[in-house]
Scaffold this motif. Structure first.
Motif, PDB file in Angstrom:
ATOM      1  N   THR A 234      -8.519   2.922  -2.315  1.00 25.79           N
ATOM      2  CA  THR A 234      -8.991   4.027  -3.148  1.00 25.79           C
ATOM      3  C   THR A 234      -9.766   3.505  -4.349  1.00 25.79           C
ATOM      4  O   THR A 234     -10.794   4.063  -4.736  1.00 25.79           O
ATOM      5  N   TYR A 235      -9.292   2.421  -4.923  1.00 29.16           N
ATOM      6  CA  TYR A 235      -9.991   1.817  -6.064  1.00 29.16           C
ATOM      7  C   TYR A 235     -11.288   1.126  -5.639  1.00 29.16           C
ATOM      8  O   TYR A 235     -12.121   0.798  -6.483  1.00 29.16           O
ATOM      9  N   GLY A 236     -11.436   0.848  -4.351  1.00 28.98           N
ATOM     10  CA  GLY A 236     -12.606   0.106  -3.904  1.00 28.98           C
ATOM     11  C   GLY A 236     -12.577  -1.314  -4.439  1.00 28.98           C
ATOM     12  O   GLY A 236     -11.514  -1.941  -4.536  1.00 28.98           O
ATOM     13  N   GLY A 237     -13.730  -1.838  -4.813  1.00 27.66           N
ATOM     14  CA  GLY A 237     -13.798  -3.207  -5.325  1.00 27.66           C
ATOM     15  C   GLY A 237     -12.929  -3.423  -6.545  1.00 27.66           C
ATOM     16  O   GLY A 237     -12.400  -4.517  -6.769  1.00 27.66           O
ATOM     17  N   HIS A 238     -12.750  -2.374  -7.356  1.00 28.92           N
ATOM     18  CA  HIS A 238     -11.915  -2.509  -8.551  1.00 28.92           C
ATOM     19  C   HIS A 238     -10.451  -2.729  -8.185  1.00 28.92           C
ATOM     20  O   HIS A 238      -9.687  -3.281  -8.986  1.00 28.92           O
ATOM     21  N   GLY A 239     -10.059  -2.321  -7.013  1.00 27.99           N
ATOM     22  CA  GLY A 239      -8.692  -2.565  -6.575  1.00 27.99           C
ATOM     23  C   GLY A 239      -8.418  -4.021  -6.280  1.00 27.99           C
ATOM     24  O   GLY A 239      -7.266  -4.470  -6.277  1.00 27.99           O
ATOM     25  N   PHE A 240      -9.472  -4.772  -6.031  1.00 26.11           N
ATOM     26  CA  PHE A 240      -9.373  -6.197  -5.703  1.00 26.11           C
ATOM     27  C   PHE A 240      -9.252  -7.056  -6.957  1.00 26.11           C
ATOM     28  O   PHE A 240      -8.986  -8.244  -6.874  1.00 26.11           O
ATOM     29  N   ILE A 241      -9.456  -6.435  -8.125  1.00 27.12           N
ATOM     30  CA  ILE A 241      -9.469  -7.167  -9.392  1.00 27.12           C
ATOM     31  C   ILE A 241      -8.091  -7.102 -10.038  1.00 27.12           C
ATOM     32  O   ILE A 241      -7.507  -6.028 -10.181  1.00 27.12           O
ATOM     33  N   ARG A 242      -7.567  -8.246 -10.426  1.00 29.53           N
ATOM     34  CA  ARG A 242      -6.189  -8.319 -10.917  1.00 29.53           C
ATOM     35  C   ARG A 242      -5.937  -7.427 -12.116  1.00 29.53           C
ATOM     36  O   ARG A 242      -4.874  -6.809 -12.234  1.00 29.53           O
ATOM     37  N   GLU A 243      -6.871  -7.368 -13.044  1.00 37.00           N
ATOM     38  CA  GLU A 243      -6.612  -6.651 -14.295  1.00 37.00           C
ATOM     39  C   GLU A 243      -6.395  -5.153 -14.080  1.00 37.00           C
ATOM     40  O   GLU A 243      -5.841  -4.477 -14.949  1.00 37.00           O
ATOM     41  N   ASN A 244      -6.786  -4.628 -12.935  1.00 42.35           N
ATOM     42  CA  ASN A 244      -6.574  -3.204 -12.668  1.00 42.35           C
ATOM     43  C   ASN A 244      -5.185  -2.903 -12.117  1.00 42.35           C
ATOM     44  O   ASN A 244      -4.800  -1.740 -11.995  1.00 42.35           O
ATOM     45  N   GLY A 245      -4.442  -3.922 -11.709  1.00 37.25           N
ATOM     46  CA  GLY A 245      -3.015  -3.754 -11.478  1.00 37.25           C
ATOM     47  C   GLY A 245      -2.543  -3.415 -10.091  1.00 37.25           C
ATOM     48  O   GLY A 245      -1.391  -3.682  -9.755  1.00 37.25           O
ATOM     49  N   VAL A 246      -3.397  -2.808  -9.239  1.00 36.57           N
ATOM     50  CA  VAL A 246      -2.862  -2.341  -7.962  1.00 36.57           C
ATOM     51  C   VAL A 246      -2.760  -3.447  -6.910  1.00 36.57           C
ATOM     52  O   VAL A 246      -1.970  -3.326  -5.967  1.00 36.57           O
ATOM     53  N   GLU A 247      -3.532  -4.517  -7.055  1.00 39.11           N
ATOM     54  CA  GLU A 247      -3.407  -5.597  -6.064  1.00 39.11           C
ATOM     55  C   GLU A 247      -2.019  -6.238  -6.126  1.00 39.11           C
ATOM     56  O   GLU A 247      -1.515  -6.770  -5.124  1.00 39.11           O
ATOM     57  N   GLN A 248      -1.373  -6.166  -7.283  1.00 29.65           N
ATOM     58  CA  GLN A 248      -0.007  -6.695  -7.390  1.00 29.65           C
ATOM     59  C   GLN A 248       0.943  -5.948  -6.450  1.00 29.65           C
ATOM     60  O   GLN A 248       1.856  -6.540  -5.872  1.00 29.65           O
ATOM     61  N   PHE A 249       0.723  -4.640  -6.292  1.00 32.40           N
ATOM     62  CA  PHE A 249       1.608  -3.852  -5.427  1.00 32.40           C
ATOM     63  C   PHE A 249       1.535  -4.345  -3.979  1.00 32.40           C
ATOM     64  O   PHE A 249       2.540  -4.376  -3.272  1.00 32.40           O
ATOM     65  N   VAL A 250       0.331  -4.734  -3.554  1.00 31.21           N
ATOM     66  CA  VAL A 250       0.171  -5.260  -2.189  1.00 31.21           C
ATOM     67  C   VAL A 250       0.972  -6.535  -2.034  1.00 31.21           C
ATOM     68  O   VAL A 250       1.685  -6.732  -1.038  1.00 31.21           O
ATOM     69  N   ARG A 251       0.887  -7.415  -3.016  1.00 32.53           N
ATOM     70  CA  ARG A 251       1.593  -8.699  -2.933  1.00 32.53           C
ATOM     71  C   ARG A 251       3.106  -8.507  -3.021  1.00 32.53           C
ATOM     72  O   ARG A 251       3.868  -9.127  -2.298  1.00 32.53           O
TER      73      ARG A 251
END
Length: 595
Positions: free
Chosen positions: A414-431
């Motif tokens: 949903t965030y698109g490329g911004h979801g891939f960036i750590r500072e936006n926070g959601v990639e942590q949920f995947v990990r």
């Protein structure tokens, strides 16, 4: 940025309107657990999660735990948060009053556990594992062990772990080599190495109590020769204070892709002093008390991650402006529309929303069943409730964590490329979510547990109870015109479950690989059906709410989400049934060397 606000309105809706939590106060020992008391507890938990735990989630991930010379330090702020958590009585909530606990129902524990794991999974694991240790000791420990250790676990001044896995064995615990030797004073000297021990070493509490599986030299082979021992980090003095260091130490911490703020330790035991929990060579039943609690807890982690992922994705979709709606501009005064107008973004959000709301209802129902199994005065009702809990435990662990991982990925999408960036926070949920599908028994193991142990349990009685609950709901509401759109698809899904189970039973007798080949698909088939059952119960409550004329938008949203689930998620049960009936042949045909 990722966001989280405790979903109190949704939790209270499930507790009060779907499940009737007021019935808990009628059970012996739970008289004080009235809806008003529960509401007050949930509100305080929400404040803690929103104001203390969630703000530490990303910083904890960035800093991680550190290890030096056998000492593990948790990230900045964790010790202070744990002190607040302990002093607030959160470690004592569902513990027995005789050990200093509040004696609250498990249902309340499940409700706050969702919030704790949603706001900070890594932090929540520290007290979560301690409570699992509490449960195992409370059920299988001697009176002496319970008197000495349970008050400390209850008030949180000491924490707990479970030490199962060894470098050469994980699921197959019958291969474990850690040895225990009887000493003259009745204790045991324990030597061996355990790995992947969550919260095995940290700086949050003054002592850590390890529940360790080990084998006596003359014990039978396999799991029948395993015993369970309590091994404290520091051996308590006679007055209960912390004494000398025991022979168990952290040799290293793992460098992981997620839950970095929770230490995953290698624990070395070198003649560590331990005390038997339960009976010799019967450690597995005692440990399964802790493991089953942990499996449900990990399922709640899946739900918690899904909820935070969903909230973050919704917030971003409302704010992010890109493109125009296919049916014309919705933000005419701006250069583009918010992405929430796009059907495919809606699809991703609805998958998350339709999962979290039904999963919350299913988990809180299991909480109520646990309370019935523990406290109902009627033995038959206790047995029936326990059968349902046994059936639903592998389903909740596996399906909730599969979906928690999927929801986290959908948030990133949903965030698109911004979801891939750590500072936006959601990639942590995947990990963070990824581990939930692995620990406390991989989801493939949960599927084998369901098909190999739970379905045949008591000659199929437990399975029939679960299917009977759902069939009874269908019969009760089938004639209601308002409920037909929810009940008829559930009835068809139940037919697919029975059809698939019959196929497996008929074919697995001749070839056991048929059960293994069907296991994961059958678990998902049953999970989707159970979730549809909960959507049916939610729909009943929503129609009652609409009839009362209060908050129509809230109740209409429930019905529309239920319709989405039935139209776009439940149809997977058809393909799952076909996959199960495809049998084991295509899975097993290829020789190992051909891969």
């Amino acid at each position: 940025m990722a966001v989280y606000k405790a979903p109190l309105k949704d939790i209270n809706f499930v507790l009060n309107e779907v499940l009737d939590v007021s019935s808990l106060a009628k059970l012996p020992g739970y008289q004080d657990a009235t809806p008003d008391v529960i509401q007050a507890i949930l509100e305080e938990a929400a404040k803690l999660c929103e104001n203390v735990l969630f703000p530490l989630n990303r910083s904890g991930d960035e800093e991680g735990c550190t290890y030096e010379n056998g000492v593990v330090r948790t990230p900045k702020g964790f010790k202070h948060a744990y002190d607040m958590f302990r002093e607030g009585g959160w470690t004592a909530m569902t513990c027995a009053a005789e050990y200093g606990g509040q004696g609250l129902p498990a249902t309340v524990g499940f409700a706050v556990q969702e919030m704790f794991t949603a706001s900070n999974q890594a932090f929540a694991m520290y007290p979560g594992l301690s409570h699992g240790a509490y449960e195992a000791l409370a059920r299988h420990g001697s009176d002496e062990l319970k008197k000495k250790y349970l008050p400390k676990l209850t008030d949180g001044t000491w924490t707990g772990t479970m030490c199962l896995t060894e470098p050469h064995c994980g699921t197959d615990l019958g291969m474990l080599r850690t040895k225990a030797e009887l000493q003259a004073d009745g204790s045991y000297s324990i030597t061996g190495t355990k790995i992947f021990i969550s919260a095995g070493e940290h700086d949050l509490a003054e002592n850590i109590l390890h529940l360790v599986l080990a084998r006596l030299p003359d014990a039978p082979g396999g799991t029948k020769g395993i015993s369970l021992f309590l091994v404290p980090k520091f051996i308590p003095k006679e007055d209960g204070s912390v004494g000398g260091r025991n022979g168990i130490r952290c040799g290293a911490i793992e460098h992981k892709m997620g839950i970095k703020a929770n230490a995953t330790c290698v624990m070395n035991l070198d003649g560590a002093k331990g005390w038997l929990v339960g009976e010799l060579n019967k450690g597995m039943p005692a440990m399964f008390v802790m493991m089953n609690a942990a499996r449900l807890g990990v399922g709640m982690q899946g739900l918690g991650i899904a909820e935070t992922s969903y909230q973050s994705a919704v917030a971003y979709a409302r704010d992010r402006i890109q493109g125009r709606s296919l049916t014309g501009p919705k933000n005419a005064n701006g250069p583009a529309d918010p992405i929430i107008v796009h059907p495919d973004v809606r699809r991703m959000l609805m998958i998350q929303k339709s999962f979290t709301e039904a999963a919350r209802a299913l988990s809180l129902w299991v909480g109520m069943l646990i309370d019935e199994a523990h406290s109902h005065p009627d033995a038959a009702k206790r047995e029936a409730a326990d059968d349902l809990v046994q059936m639903l435990t592998p389903i909740i662990k596996a399906h909730f964590t599969d979906m928690g991982s999927e929801c986290a990925n959908l948030a990133v999408q949903t965030y698109g490329g911004h979801g891939f960036i750590r500072e936006n926070g959601v990639e942590q949920f995947v990990r963070d979510a990824r581990i939930t599908q692995l620990y406390e028994g991989t989801n493939g193991i949960q599927a084998l547990d369901l098909i190999g142990r739970k379905l045949p349990m008591k000659g199929g009685q437990a399975a029939q109870r679960l299917l009977g609950e759902m069939s009874g709901f269908v019969a009760q509401h089938k004639a209601d015109d308002k409920m037909k759109e929810f009940v008829e698809p559930l009835e068809k899904a139940l037919g697919r479950v029975q059809d698939a189970a019959l196929f497996v039973m008929q074919h697995a007798m001749k070839n056991h690989d048929e059960a293994g080949a069907a296991a994961t698909d059958l678990l998902r088939l049953m999970a989707l059906t159970a979730m549809t059952f909960m959507w049916g119960r939610i729909a009943v409550a929503a129609h009652k709410g609409l009839a009362a004329g209060n908050d129509n938008a809230f109740y209409e949203a429930k019905l529309n989400t239920a319709r989405f689930y039935i139209a776009r998620v439940l149809p997977q049960t058809t393909s799952l049934n076909h996959q199960i009936k495809a049998g084991a042949a295509t899975l097993m045909a290829l020789p190992a060397e051909a891969f």
